[in-house]
Design a protein around this motif. Structure first.
Motif: not given
Length: 246
Positions: A68-69, A185, A192
């Motif tokens: 995700r990051e 994101t 998100s």
């Protein structure tokens, strides 16, 4: 734990990680080869070398369960891909690159103006020095490109927006489908929020800050694709072969 997840991710996506690492190693070696010292080569090599490191950063984050990051890094890689394609496209590509180089001094000047305006504690002499820094070079670029400063005294940037560049190089669909998803994101978008929250059995909420397999294959494979597009655009100028996938 991260170690447990890394073992599970390696078991599920091991071939993808192995391919990504091979791409990184091959192209890091290529990026370190000596090249002709021209501004066109330098700008393309800068993009190519940075793309190698961004792809490596995506790989490392995904392996540790933070895909995700890694979307934030993947977004930077996508942006770089569009930048380079725009810079190296069309009959006037050399002029585009030269403009990119010219605007380095204006970017520094804009930062100096921000320091003068916002940094506390600067003396009058320090402010004057910041305003006068590279004055001759700045004026040369301003005159060459017919530029005007905005109401805050700042100079324009070298490029169009990412959306405009994507349209220019026939990548609008890629931009519309990809950039927004990655940006939600990147920018702490409300869309998100639910990805980082879970409800407990007692009805309370907790933050999902631990490692996860979510998005691993999607982010990794897309990032490899962005990188290989960068390589395809850089190859003719850097004298790199693209006969192999990596």
């Amino acid at each position: 734990s991260v170690n447990q997840l890394r073992r599970r991710v390696k078991w599920r996506y091991g071939s993808a990680f192995a391919f990504c690492l091979r791409v990184i190693r091959v192209n890091r070696a290529l990026s370190m080869r000596e090249q002709p010292n021209t501004i066109h080569t330098a700008v393309v090599l800068y993009h190519f070398g940075k793309a190698v490191n961004l792809l490596d950063a995506v790989r490392r984050l995904c392996q540790d369960g933070y895909a995700r990051e890694a979307m934030t890094v993947s977004r930077s890689l996508f942006n770089l891909y569009i930048n380079l394609k725009w810079l190296t496209s069309g009959q006037d590509w050399k002029k585009r690159i030269e403009k990119f180089v010219d605007f380095e001094v204006l970017s520094k000047a804009n930062y100096s103006l921000d320091l003068v305006r916002w940094k506390k504690g600067l003396t009058a002499q320090e402010k004057r020095k910041l305003r006068q820094s590279n004055r001759k070079r700045i004026q040369t670029v301003v005159t060459k490109h017919g530029l005007k400063r905005n109401k805050y005294g700042k100079y324009p940037t070298w490029s169009k927006s990412i959306a405009e560049m994507a349209i220019d190089v026939d990548r609008e669909a890629d931009y519309r489908l990809t950039y927004g998803r990655l940006s939600q994101t990147e920018h702490t978008d409300p869309r998100s929020g639910r990805e980082y929250l879970s409800a407990t059995r007692s009805g309370k909420i907790v933050a999902n800050t631990g490692p996860s397999e979510a998005y691993t294959s999607l982010v990794l494979i897309d990032s490899i694709r962005y990188f290989l597009n960068v390589k395809e655009d850089a190859a003719p100028i850097l004298g790199i072969s693209t006969s192999k996938a990596e």
